[in-house]
Design an enzyme around this catalytic site. Sequence first.
Site, PDB file in Angstrom:
ATOM      1  N   ASP A 137       0.805  -1.132   0.029  1.00 34.78           N
ATOM      2  CA  ASP A 137       0.166  -0.153   0.150  1.00 34.78           C
ATOM      3  C   ASP A 137       0.750   1.307   0.071  1.00 34.78           C
ATOM      4  O   ASP A 137       2.003   1.097   0.327  1.00 34.78           O
ATOM      5  CB  ASP A 137      -1.016  -0.132   1.082  1.00 34.78           C
ATOM      6  CG  ASP A 137      -1.938  -0.884   1.030  1.00 34.78           C
ATOM      7  OD1 ASP A 137      -2.330  -1.102  -0.076  1.00 34.78           O
ATOM      8  OD2 ASP A 137      -2.755  -1.312   2.208  1.00 34.78           O
ATOM      9  N   LYS A 169      -1.193   1.917  -7.354  1.00 35.01           N
ATOM     10  CA  LYS A 169      -1.171   2.265  -8.602  1.00 35.01           C
ATOM     11  C   LYS A 169      -2.332   1.426  -9.582  1.00 35.01           C
ATOM     12  O   LYS A 169      -2.425   1.649 -10.710  1.00 35.01           O
ATOM     13  CB  LYS A 169       0.202   1.789  -9.326  1.00 35.01           C
ATOM     14  CG  LYS A 169       0.585   2.535 -10.747  1.00 35.01           C
ATOM     15  CD  LYS A 169       2.053   2.161 -10.784  1.00 35.01           C
ATOM     16  CE  LYS A 169       2.339   2.554 -12.472  1.00 35.01           C
ATOM     17  NZ  LYS A 169       3.631   2.490 -12.503  1.00 35.01           N
ATOM     18  N   MET A 202      -9.116   8.429   8.368  1.00 31.50           N
ATOM     19  CA  MET A 202      -9.471   8.952   7.125  1.00 31.50           C
ATOM     20  C   MET A 202     -10.515   9.850   6.995  1.00 31.50           C
ATOM     21  O   MET A 202     -11.452   9.880   6.308  1.00 31.50           O
ATOM     22  CB  MET A 202      -9.858   7.398   6.375  1.00 31.50           C
ATOM     23  CG  MET A 202      -8.627   6.647   6.113  1.00 31.50           C
ATOM     24  SD  MET A 202      -9.188   5.213   5.358  1.00 31.50           S
ATOM     25  CE  MET A 202     -10.505   4.159   6.601  1.00 31.50           C
TER      26      MET A 202
END
Length: 435
Positions: A228, A250, A365
């Site tokens: 990650d 990616k 987050m």
Amino acid sequence: MSASPYPLGLRLDGRRVVVVGGGAVATRRVPALLDAGADVLLVSPELTPALQARVDAGRLHWVPRRFAPEDLDGAWLVQVAIDDPMAAAAVSAVAAERRIFCVRADDRTAATAWTPAVTRHGPVTVAVFGGGDPRRAMTVRDAVRDLLAARLAPGRAAPGGVAPGGVAPAQGGPNASTGTTRTTGTTGTTGGRQVGRVALVGAGPGDPELITVRGWRLLTEADVVVADRLVPGLLLDELRADVELVDASKIPYGPSRAQEEINRILVDRALAGAVVVRLKGGDPYVFGRGGEELLACAEAGVPVTVVPGVTSSIAAPAAAGIPVTHRGVAHEFTVVSGHVAPDAPASLVRWDALAGLRGTLVILMGLKNLAAITATLIAHGRSPQTPAAVVQEGTTGTQRVLRSTLDAVAADVLTAEVRPPAVVVVGDVVGALDG
């Protein structure tokens, strides 16, 4: 017989280092340069997401094009991280003209400098050259690391003994298909084929030394590492040169299809006989989708090992001097994801219920939706003056801590330009250790 290399420790703090290439090799090498304080100039038409994140954070300079001779102006060292031999030779020729040492990822015999196999143990750095044999260097490096862990760390036993904190490593157990997380053996067979294995490894909150002993040991055994964006870059720098590094951030498509592709990579590489490590920031099961990956592997008959990681939900506040619980202050803490806005139909969080709790609320987050989250908590009864803190890149050398109150923290984050990854802490524990 070629001459032996002359070992030397370069003090790169504030000195220009040019890295040519923006792919997997550069992703592995740049973190160590940044850790050394180098002024890194990256020259490449494209970057991996991990490198892009460092550019966005202002940690390095990026020139989005192919190499030009003037890129070496003022450079002390150049690392060529491309697999095009002609382009790499052109860079090293310019470096030779200017008497700048040059590392070549594509051809070590054409390089004027080699990167050794490195292990770090606190202030101790050990670099090993293997006479041109990377595997030999890695083997010696790993033996030295084990020795350092046994001799220098108080309370830590030698490999195979008791790990830090007095917890003995697990010894066997049922496999993933039974619903548990510990596998026995290293390989199996499916349809007559030899099967490798997958390890879901938590890399910890950011400091590379906070990966578990077992997690690091599995990294040294890996043939493939699927990483990650948030994993500590120095861990990637210590991988064997022949390890396939897959940058999971990616992978294209949306979140669901990207996860399907990650699952496919894990299964396909393992069915081909590889030892695969899925390296995830924090803990694999704390908003890490590790459960989905385990189920995909189990369905395909691939043995899975899960290695828990130190989660940032506890570690980042701790590194900032904030205990998530404290006697007489908080008897509970709740960890919640803030990646979905409170009023979004997809939200699974009962923010109204959280507002009524007296303990600590830890939000991961949540920067993007922080204004909506704090407004919702206040609207449902949480005091606007509740202490709040935001810890950016906790446990790393670039950690930042912002202290505020519930009604002001969202605006303060914007003013201070706090960026992800960051952990938000709400509760009286924010000031529990202040004096």
